[in-house]
Design a protein around this motif. Structure first.
Motif, PDB file in Angstrom:
ATOM      1  N   SER A  61      22.005  16.657  -5.110  1.00 28.60           N
ATOM      2  CA  SER A  61      23.204  17.004  -4.361  1.00 28.60           C
ATOM      3  C   SER A  61      22.844  17.323  -2.913  1.00 28.60           C
ATOM      4  O   SER A  61      21.864  18.009  -2.635  1.00 28.60           O
ATOM      5  CB  SER A  61      23.905  18.199  -4.994  1.00 28.60           C
ATOM      6  N   HIS A  62      23.682  16.824  -2.001  1.00 29.53           N
ATOM      7  CA  HIS A  62      23.451  17.081  -0.584  1.00 29.53           C
ATOM      8  C   HIS A  62      24.055  18.405  -0.123  1.00 29.53           C
ATOM      9  O   HIS A  62      23.857  18.807   1.023  1.00 29.53           O
ATOM     10  CB  HIS A  62      24.065  15.952   0.256  1.00 29.53           C
ATOM     11  N   LYS A  63      24.767  19.074  -1.006  1.00 31.70           N
ATOM     12  CA  LYS A  63      25.481  20.290  -0.611  1.00 31.70           C
ATOM     13  C   LYS A  63      24.495  21.368  -0.142  1.00 31.70           C
ATOM     14  O   LYS A  63      23.478  21.615  -0.777  1.00 31.70           O
ATOM     15  CB  LYS A  63      26.321  20.799  -1.770  1.00 31.70           C
ATOM     16  N   GLY A  64      24.825  21.967   0.983  1.00 28.43           N
ATOM     17  CA  GLY A  64      23.993  23.025   1.537  1.00 28.43           C
ATOM     18  C   GLY A  64      22.816  22.530   2.340  1.00 28.43           C
ATOM     19  O   GLY A  64      21.999  23.338   2.816  1.00 28.43           O
ATOM     20  N   MET A  65      22.706  21.193   2.513  1.00 31.88           N
ATOM     21  CA  MET A  65      21.583  20.634   3.269  1.00 31.88           C
ATOM     22  C   MET A  65      22.101  19.923   4.517  1.00 31.88           C
ATOM     23  O   MET A  65      23.187  19.336   4.507  1.00 31.88           O
ATOM     24  CB  MET A  65      20.796  19.633   2.404  1.00 31.88           C
ATOM     25  N   GLY A  66      21.348  19.971   5.575  1.00 35.42           N
ATOM     26  CA  GLY A  66      21.671  19.209   6.765  1.00 35.42           C
ATOM     27  C   GLY A  66      21.508  17.724   6.509  1.00 35.42           C
ATOM     28  O   GLY A  66      20.735  17.308   5.630  1.00 35.42           O
ATOM     29  N   ARG A  67      22.214  16.909   7.290  1.00 36.60           N
ATOM     30  CA  ARG A  67      22.195  15.466   7.066  1.00 36.60           C
ATOM     31  C   ARG A  67      20.780  14.896   7.214  1.00 36.60           C
ATOM     32  O   ARG A  67      20.313  14.140   6.369  1.00 36.60           O
ATOM     33  CB  ARG A  67      23.161  14.788   8.039  1.00 36.60           C
ATOM     34  N   ALA A  68      20.117  15.245   8.284  1.00 32.31           N
ATOM     35  CA  ALA A  68      18.768  14.714   8.509  1.00 32.31           C
ATOM     36  C   ALA A  68      17.797  15.200   7.442  1.00 32.31           C
ATOM     37  O   ALA A  68      16.916  14.454   6.987  1.00 32.31           O
ATOM     38  CB  ALA A  68      18.276  15.099   9.897  1.00 32.31           C
ATOM     39  N   ARG A  93      28.553   8.808   2.067  1.00 28.34           N
ATOM     40  CA  ARG A  93      27.919   9.781   2.947  1.00 28.34           C
ATOM     41  C   ARG A  93      27.379   9.053   4.169  1.00 28.34           C
ATOM     42  O   ARG A  93      26.689   8.038   4.052  1.00 28.34           O
ATOM     43  CB  ARG A  93      26.788  10.499   2.221  1.00 28.34           C
ATOM     44  N   LEU A  94      27.717   9.554   5.348  1.00 29.05           N
ATOM     45  CA  LEU A  94      27.201   8.962   6.575  1.00 29.05           C
ATOM     46  C   LEU A  94      25.696   9.203   6.675  1.00 29.05           C
ATOM     47  O   LEU A  94      25.207  10.293   6.376  1.00 29.05           O
ATOM     48  CB  LEU A  94      27.903   9.555   7.797  1.00 29.05           C
ATOM     49  N   ILE A 100      18.639   5.751   9.957  1.00 24.73           N
ATOM     50  CA  ILE A 100      18.968   4.393  10.388  1.00 24.73           C
ATOM     51  C   ILE A 100      17.887   3.830  11.292  1.00 24.73           C
ATOM     52  O   ILE A 100      17.555   2.636  11.222  1.00 24.73           O
ATOM     53  CB  ILE A 100      20.349   4.373  11.066  1.00 24.73           C
ATOM     54  N   ASP A 101      17.291   4.660  12.128  1.00 20.68           N
ATOM     55  CA  ASP A 101      16.187   4.197  12.967  1.00 20.68           C
ATOM     56  C   ASP A 101      15.019   3.706  12.129  1.00 20.68           C
ATOM     57  O   ASP A 101      14.383   2.689  12.446  1.00 20.68           O
ATOM     58  CB  ASP A 101      15.716   5.320  13.897  1.00 20.68           C
ATOM     59  N   LYS A 102      14.736   4.429  11.051  1.00 18.82           N
ATOM     60  CA  LYS A 102      13.603   4.055  10.197  1.00 18.82           C
ATOM     61  C   LYS A 102      13.861   2.771   9.421  1.00 18.82           C
ATOM     62  O   LYS A 102      12.943   1.994   9.175  1.00 18.82           O
ATOM     63  CB  LYS A 102      13.286   5.186   9.216  1.00 18.82           C
ATOM     64  N   ALA A 144      24.330   2.681  13.598  1.00 16.20           N
ATOM     65  CA  ALA A 144      24.705   4.077  13.814  1.00 16.20           C
ATOM     66  C   ALA A 144      26.218   4.275  13.851  1.00 16.20           C
ATOM     67  O   ALA A 144      26.711   5.362  13.526  1.00 16.20           O
ATOM     68  CB  ALA A 144      24.081   4.590  15.115  1.00 16.20           C
ATOM     69  N   GLU A 145      26.970   3.241  14.225  1.00  9.67           N
ATOM     70  CA  GLU A 145      28.422   3.338  14.268  1.00  9.67           C
ATOM     71  C   GLU A 145      29.014   2.958  12.925  1.00  9.67           C
ATOM     72  O   GLU A 145      28.594   1.985  12.303  1.00  9.67           O
ATOM     73  CB  GLU A 145      28.981   2.424  15.364  1.00  9.67           C
ATOM     74  N   LEU A 146      30.022   3.684  12.465  1.00  8.67           N
ATOM     75  CA  LEU A 146      30.618   3.487  11.155  1.00  8.67           C
ATOM     76  C   LEU A 146      31.196   2.078  11.012  1.00  8.67           C
ATOM     77  O   LEU A 146      32.039   1.662  11.818  1.00  8.67           O
ATOM     78  CB  LEU A 146      31.721   4.523  10.923  1.00  8.67           C
ATOM     79  N   ASP A 147      30.720   1.351   9.996  1.00  9.72           N
ATOM     80  CA  ASP A 147      31.245   0.024   9.654  1.00  9.72           C
ATOM     81  C   ASP A 147      31.260  -0.919  10.857  1.00  9.72           C
ATOM     82  O   ASP A 147      32.178  -1.745  11.006  1.00  9.72           O
ATOM     83  CB  ASP A 147      32.657   0.130   9.054  1.00  9.72           C
ATOM     84  N   ASP A 148      30.249  -0.815  11.710  1.00  8.82           N
ATOM     85  CA  ASP A 148      30.264  -1.549  12.974  1.00  8.82           C
ATOM     86  C   ASP A 148      29.115  -2.534  13.104  1.00  8.82           C
ATOM     87  O   ASP A 148      29.009  -3.233  14.114  1.00  8.82           O
ATOM     88  CB  ASP A 148      30.225  -0.559  14.156  1.00  8.82           C
ATOM     89  N   GLY A 149      28.250  -2.625  12.101  1.00 11.87           N
ATOM     90  CA  GLY A 149      27.115  -3.535  12.203  1.00 11.87           C
ATOM     91  C   GLY A 149      27.539  -4.984  12.057  1.00 11.87           C
ATOM     92  O   GLY A 149      28.673  -5.282  11.649  1.00 11.87           O
ATOM     93  N   PRO A 150      26.661  -5.914  12.389  1.00  9.34           N
ATOM     94  CA  PRO A 150      26.984  -7.340  12.273  1.00  9.34           C
ATOM     95  C   PRO A 150      27.448  -7.717  10.867  1.00  9.34           C
ATOM     96  O   PRO A 150      26.835  -7.321   9.874  1.00  9.34           O
ATOM     97  CB  PRO A 150      25.648  -8.023  12.603  1.00  9.34           C
TER      98      PRO A 150
END
Length: 314
Positions: A61-68, A93-94, A100-102, A144-150
């Motif tokens: 679960s991601h709850k209580g954790m930062g995104r990174a 989840r975004l 995304i860089d990795k 990095a942009e939502l639903d914006d990749g090629p």
């Protein structure tokens, strides 16, 4: 068949698109395999299916954790599984910019609209409110942009009289299950086609001073200022099924040494072999393009005028 690409699938719910990818991977000609199913919800129904199909799973679960922070844990699991690519399949989840860089250029997602229309949520409701007669689904690269990749591929789905968001979603989901395995297969093999490999060879060879492309012996090849050849690209040229480059060596001794050291990569090519040229295979799993570039440059140095070699070394 070349070694299959290793794909990790991220889910948050029932995992129906994950199942479509997984079952497609069981077909004999599929170029990928699913090596991990991970979720940010330990109760996601798709995890039970993955376990039943003997696919490794990870859930936290991601709850209580930062995104990174959370994405770093997911990243560690992907790398431990040896994943080459990441497929999002209902992952709600975004992703963090660090993640995304990795994995940039190696993440795909499926979205229930004909992008760039209706990014984000509630796509079917928005399409019905707009009076659209056609909707559909898209597979796209993740940026990095939502639903914006090629956009990699799409399927259109007709809107029927009386459709609701629910009935439309159910029919679009059928299209998603058809589209995603095909789009993913194309995505993981895009750098493995002969055309893609020739493109990489061309990029390497034409960066060398004085290099130009031509055709010789029915093959694309590269020479120095209209003179001597230093690299040939072969694709099944002698009916052998091989994709490779053919480059010069210092002579038969070096040719034999290379072949003895790594016979899976090097081979003695027909016609060119007696003159000390060596074949470097580009179809033996993941290609080490740095090594290929080194061999092309060494071959170029054997034929290039000293003034050009001096320019390169300077």
């Amino acid at each position: 068949m070349p070694e299959r690409a290793r794909v990790a699938v991220l889910i948050s719910g029932r995992g129906s698109n994950m199942a479509a990818l997984l079952y497609a991977s069981r077909l004999p000609d599929c170029p990928y395999e699913v090596v991990l199913v991970a979720s940010n919800d330990p109760d996601a129904a798709g995890l039970a299916l993955a376990k039943a199909e003997r696919v490794p799973t990870f859930a936290l679960s991601h709850k209580g954790m930062g995104r990174a922070e959370f994405d770093a844990l997911i990243d560690a699991q992907l790398r431990a599984a040896g994943a080459d690519y990441v497929a999002l399949a209902g992952y709600m989840r975004l992703l963090s910019p660090e993640f995304i860089d990795k994995w940039g250029g190696r993440i795909v997602n499926i979205h229930p609209s004909l992008l760039p229309r209706y990014k984000g949520l509630d796509t079917h409701t928005r399409a019905l409110e707009a009076g659209d007669r056609t909707v559909g689904c898209s597979v796209h690269e993740v940026t990095a942009e939502l639903d914006d990749g090629p956009v990699l591929d799409q399927i259109e789905v007709a809107v029927l009289p009386g459709d609701t968001a629910e009935t439309l979603a159910a029919r679009v989901l059928i299209a998603e299950h058809q589209l995603y395995p095909r789009a993913l297969a194309n995505f993981v093999t895009r750098d493995r086609t002969p055309e893609a490999k020739l493109g990489r060879v061309r990029e390497i060879a034409t960066q060398l001073p004085g290099a130009e492309e031509t055709i010789s012996h029915g093959m694309p090849c590269f020479r120095v200022q209209g003179g001597k050849m230093f690299c040939y690209f072969t694709h099944d040229h002698h009916g052998d099924g091989i994709i490779a480059i053919i480059v010069k060596t210092s002579g038969p001794d070096e040719q034999a040494q290379l072949i003895d050291q790594d016979p899976d990569i090097y081979y003695r090519p027909a016609y060119f072999g007696p003159s000390g040229w060596v074949g470097v295979r580009l179809d033996s799993g993941d290609t080490d393009w740095d090594h290929v570039a080194d061999r092309i440059e060494l071959s170029w140095k054997l034929v290039a005028p000293r003034k050009l070699v001096g320019i390169r070394e300077f």
